[in-house]
Write a protein that holds these residues in place. Sequence first.
Motif, PDB file in Angstrom:
ATOM      1  N   LEU A 254       1.179  -1.227  -0.099  1.00  0.00           N
ATOM      2  CA  LEU A 254      -0.022  -0.144   0.070  1.00  0.00           C
ATOM      3  C   LEU A 254       0.925   1.315  -0.021  1.00  0.00           C
ATOM      4  CD1 LEU A 254      -3.138   0.622   2.116  1.00  0.00           C
ATOM      5  CD2 LEU A 254      -1.300   2.267   2.060  1.00  0.00           C
ATOM      6  N   ILE A 255       1.781   1.225   0.721  1.00  0.00           N
ATOM      7  CA  ILE A 255       2.841   2.365   0.776  1.00  0.00           C
ATOM      8  C   ILE A 255       3.295   2.580  -0.303  1.00  0.00           C
ATOM      9  CG2 ILE A 255       5.106   3.277   2.066  1.00  0.00           C
ATOM     10  CD1 ILE A 255       4.055   1.819   4.403  1.00  0.00           C
ATOM     11  N   ARG A 256       4.049   1.748  -1.006  1.00  0.00           N
ATOM     12  CA  ARG A 256       4.639   1.707  -2.306  1.00  0.00           C
ATOM     13  C   ARG A 256       3.811   2.304  -3.303  1.00  0.00           C
ATOM     14  NH1 ARG A 256       7.175  -3.417  -1.327  1.00  0.00           N
ATOM     15  NH2 ARG A 256       5.763  -4.181  -2.799  1.00  0.00           N
ATOM     16  N   GLU A 257       2.512   1.604  -3.542  1.00  0.00           N
ATOM     17  CA  GLU A 257       1.443   2.130  -4.592  1.00  0.00           C
ATOM     18  C   GLU A 257       0.720   3.238  -4.525  1.00  0.00           C
ATOM     19  OE1 GLU A 257      -1.076  -1.339  -4.896  1.00  0.00           O
ATOM     20  OE2 GLU A 257       0.417  -2.786  -5.553  1.00  0.00           O
ATOM     21  N   ARG A 258       0.363   3.692  -3.019  1.00  0.00           N
ATOM     22  CA  ARG A 258      -0.366   4.883  -2.833  1.00  0.00           C
ATOM     23  C   ARG A 258       0.638   6.041  -2.652  1.00  0.00           C
ATOM     24  NH1 ARG A 258      -5.197   4.319   1.512  1.00  0.00           N
ATOM     25  NH2 ARG A 258      -5.852   2.640  -0.204  1.00  0.00           N
ATOM     26  N   TYR A 259       1.457   5.857  -1.918  1.00  0.00           N
ATOM     27  CA  TYR A 259       2.478   6.906  -1.553  1.00  0.00           C
ATOM     28  C   TYR A 259       3.566   7.166  -2.017  1.00  0.00           C
ATOM     29  CZ  TYR A 259      -0.946   6.732   2.246  1.00  0.00           C
ATOM     30  OH  TYR A 259      -2.212   6.821   2.961  1.00  0.00           O
ATOM     31  N   ARG A 260       4.055   6.177  -2.945  1.00  0.00           N
ATOM     32  CA  ARG A 260       5.460   6.116  -3.831  1.00  0.00           C
ATOM     33  C   ARG A 260       6.553   6.214  -2.923  1.00  0.00           C
ATOM     34  NH1 ARG A 260       1.512   4.792  -6.884  1.00  0.00           N
ATOM     35  NH2 ARG A 260       1.313   5.316  -9.018  1.00  0.00           N
ATOM     36  N   LEU A 261       6.372   5.725  -1.587  1.00  0.00           N
ATOM     37  CA  LEU A 261       7.659   5.885  -0.903  1.00  0.00           C
ATOM     38  C   LEU A 261       8.434   4.561  -0.634  1.00  0.00           C
ATOM     39  CD1 LEU A 261       5.755   7.634   2.215  1.00  0.00           C
ATOM     40  CD2 LEU A 261       7.545   8.584   0.502  1.00  0.00           C
ATOM     41  N   PRO A 262       9.613   4.520  -0.514  1.00  0.00           N
ATOM     42  CA  PRO A 262      10.498   3.507  -0.031  1.00  0.00           C
ATOM     43  C   PRO A 262       9.979   2.861   1.206  1.00  0.00           C
ATOM     44  CG  PRO A 262      11.931   5.456  -0.677  1.00  0.00           C
ATOM     45  CD  PRO A 262      10.495   5.850  -0.609  1.00  0.00           C
ATOM     46  N   VAL A 263      10.355   1.536   1.232  1.00  0.00           N
ATOM     47  CA  VAL A 263       9.789   1.013   2.530  1.00  0.00           C
ATOM     48  C   VAL A 263      11.253   0.016   2.800  1.00  0.00           C
ATOM     49  CG1 VAL A 263       8.323  -0.865   3.537  1.00  0.00           C
ATOM     50  CG2 VAL A 263       7.373   0.594   1.768  1.00  0.00           C
ATOM     51  N   ILE A 264      11.441   0.178   4.212  1.00  0.00           N
ATOM     52  CA  ILE A 264      12.683  -0.707   4.619  1.00  0.00           C
ATOM     53  C   ILE A 264      11.929  -1.622   5.850  1.00  0.00           C
ATOM     54  CG2 ILE A 264      14.866  -0.142   5.789  1.00  0.00           C
ATOM     55  CD1 ILE A 264      14.333   2.711   5.065  1.00  0.00           C
ATOM     56  N   SER A 265      12.500  -2.831   5.936  1.00  0.00           N
ATOM     57  CA  SER A 265      12.373  -3.656   6.932  1.00  0.00           C
ATOM     58  C   SER A 265      13.802  -3.844   7.672  1.00  0.00           C
ATOM     59  CB  SER A 265      12.058  -4.886   6.468  1.00  0.00           C
ATOM     60  OG  SER A 265      11.648  -5.943   7.459  1.00  0.00           O
ATOM     61  N   ILE A 266      13.569  -3.592   9.085  1.00  0.00           N
ATOM     62  CA  ILE A 266      14.749  -3.881   9.984  1.00  0.00           C
ATOM     63  C   ILE A 266      14.704  -5.328  10.839  1.00  0.00           C
ATOM     64  CG2 ILE A 266      16.168  -2.950  12.020  1.00  0.00           C
ATOM     65  CD1 ILE A 266      14.437  -0.006  11.471  1.00  0.00           C
ATOM     66  N   ASP A 267      15.322  -6.394  10.370  1.00  0.00           N
ATOM     67  CA  ASP A 267      15.241  -7.706  10.747  1.00  0.00           C
ATOM     68  C   ASP A 267      16.341  -7.864  11.807  1.00  0.00           C
ATOM     69  OD1 ASP A 267      13.018  -9.787   9.071  1.00  0.00           O
ATOM     70  OD2 ASP A 267      12.912  -7.691   8.863  1.00  0.00           O
ATOM     71  N   TYR A 268      16.303  -8.901  12.763  1.00  0.00           N
ATOM     72  CA  TYR A 268      17.244  -9.314  13.497  1.00  0.00           C
ATOM     73  C   TYR A 268      17.830 -10.804  13.583  1.00  0.00           C
ATOM     74  CZ  TYR A 268      15.372  -4.780  15.151  1.00  0.00           C
ATOM     75  OH  TYR A 268      15.171  -3.412  15.274  1.00  0.00           O
ATOM     76  N   CYS A 269      19.059 -11.058  13.795  1.00  0.00           N
ATOM     77  CA  CYS A 269      19.683 -12.111  13.718  1.00  0.00           C
ATOM     78  C   CYS A 269      20.624 -11.992  14.819  1.00  0.00           C
ATOM     79  CB  CYS A 269      20.255 -12.681  12.239  1.00  0.00           C
ATOM     80  SG  CYS A 269      18.892 -13.091  11.144  1.00  0.00           S
ATOM     81  N   ALA A 270      21.371 -13.081  15.410  1.00  0.00           N
ATOM     82  CA  ALA A 270      22.240 -13.154  16.071  1.00  0.00           C
ATOM     83  C   ALA A 270      23.324 -12.365  15.675  1.00  0.00           C
ATOM     84  CB  ALA A 270      22.738 -14.468  16.806  1.00  0.00           C
ATOM     85  N   PRO A 271      24.394 -11.724  16.188  1.00  0.00           N
ATOM     86  CA  PRO A 271      25.619 -10.969  15.808  1.00  0.00           C
ATOM     87  C   PRO A 271      26.489 -11.952  15.356  1.00  0.00           C
ATOM     88  CG  PRO A 271      25.511 -10.813  18.095  1.00  0.00           C
ATOM     89  CD  PRO A 271      24.278 -11.326  17.799  1.00  0.00           C
ATOM     90  N   ASP A 272      26.680 -13.254  15.584  1.00  0.00           N
ATOM     91  CA  ASP A 272      27.512 -14.059  15.094  1.00  0.00           C
ATOM     92  C   ASP A 272      27.289 -15.029  13.978  1.00  0.00           C
ATOM     93  OD1 ASP A 272      25.962 -15.534  16.720  1.00  0.00           O
ATOM     94  OD2 ASP A 272      27.594 -16.556  17.810  1.00  0.00           O
ATOM     95  N   ASP A 273      25.884 -14.640  13.599  1.00  0.00           N
ATOM     96  CA  ASP A 273      25.150 -15.590  12.538  1.00  0.00           C
ATOM     97  C   ASP A 273      25.198 -14.999  11.223  1.00  0.00           C
ATOM     98  OD1 ASP A 273      23.791 -17.393  11.118  1.00  0.00           O
ATOM     99  OD2 ASP A 273      22.360 -17.890  12.628  1.00  0.00           O
ATOM    100  N   ALA A 274      26.392 -14.840  10.661  1.00  0.00           N
ATOM    101  CA  ALA A 274      26.455 -14.122   9.336  1.00  0.00           C
ATOM    102  C   ALA A 274      25.471 -14.781   8.187  1.00  0.00           C
ATOM    103  CB  ALA A 274      27.813 -14.407   8.780  1.00  0.00           C
ATOM    104  N   GLN A 275      25.387 -16.189   8.163  1.00  0.00           N
ATOM    105  CA  GLN A 275      24.303 -16.611   7.252  1.00  0.00           C
ATOM    106  C   GLN A 275      22.881 -16.333   7.495  1.00  0.00           C
ATOM    107  OE1 GLN A 275      24.480 -21.104   7.197  1.00  0.00           O
ATOM    108  NE2 GLN A 275      22.953 -21.242   5.585  1.00  0.00           N
ATOM    109  N   CYS A 276      22.337 -16.343   8.653  1.00  0.00           N
ATOM    110  CA  CYS A 276      21.217 -15.783   8.929  1.00  0.00           C
ATOM    111  C   CYS A 276      21.103 -14.223   8.520  1.00  0.00           C
ATOM    112  CB  CYS A 276      20.914 -15.932  10.244  1.00  0.00           C
ATOM    113  SG  CYS A 276      19.184 -15.171  10.968  1.00  0.00           S
ATOM    114  N   ARG A 277      21.907 -13.584   8.601  1.00  0.00           N
ATOM    115  CA  ARG A 277      21.820 -12.133   8.246  1.00  0.00           C
ATOM    116  C   ARG A 277      21.753 -12.221   6.532  1.00  0.00           C
ATOM    117  NH1 ARG A 277      25.635  -7.929  11.826  1.00  0.00           N
ATOM    118  NH2 ARG A 277      24.698  -8.588  13.757  1.00  0.00           N
TER     119      ARG A 277
END
Length: 321
Positions: A254-277
């Motif tokens: 909805l944000i992309r189509e209606r407001y033409r704004l970029p969307v960002i997701s901040i997700d979380y993985c353990a700091p030593d799990d490079a594969q997860c990141r």
Amino acid sequence: MTLLANLFARLGPPWVQVSCVAAALLLATVCVRPAFAAVACQRAPRHGVGTVAWFYGEQVPVEQLSRFDTVVVEADSGFDPRAATTVLDGETSGCTNWFAYVSVGEVTKNRNYFAAIPRKWLVGRNNDWASAVIDQSAPGWPRFFVDRVIAPLWARGYRGFFLDTLDSWQLITKTDTMRARQQAGLINTIRALKARYPDAQLILNRGFEVLPEIHGDVAAIAFESLYGNWNQASQRYGAVPESDRAWLLDQARLIRERYRLPVISIDYCAPDDAQCRRETAAQICAAGIEPYVTDGALRTVGVGADAACRARLDALQSANH
């Protein structure tokens, strides 16, 4: 023309003249380069805020973070965005836009403006983060927010702000009337910021309910945990339920189509799990969303969009425009 001829005559034989001209050109290039670099650093990313990172640690690793177009930092760390822009030697390091983290809906006791907030404006509690919920409908809050929170950051050189805790009013509202008052107050607060500082760039953490009113004042929308989450209460990483992810994906569309704004997701993985990141960032990008994957405390340099992801997102943003 006569003056130029006389100058070359004084320089001596042709080979000396050529050497002098080459040296002059080299000197001019070296001297002019910083000016061109400064101009280049003023260019905004092709769409929105480009690649984005968050870092809330006390010692900001500027060189590592400078590969991102935009970086959100905890301003209370003492970080100086002007020094990072002007002192570092490198074409990319000076081009990063440094945003300050700002909590709108809550306040903790360690903030230097906490004692100045009237107690009657503190109307709830978020125990997970040991913070007080601020009444967004308080008549004096928008001006206080701009004067005491934003203005000092602007004076320190910040020109972008990440507005967090925009939905904290949900912790204190029980009726539609109360919700409407809080949302109206939040809109007034954001508008007061833009009225004082029209050039300020804003990234919102969620704030979906007020977007219809203030989307024109916003550079991008962020939310947390599309695939990987962090539970502050239990201090654990976990997977996001499918139903929650589906809801967020609908909001992003909805944000992309209606407001033409970029969307960002901040997700979380353990700091030593490079594969997860890496894998989580790839999943987010495949959904057409700007990724940033880091640890739960946001104190390590995380994983953002790689070149292939950046091309995909730019193409998607171009299509939406």
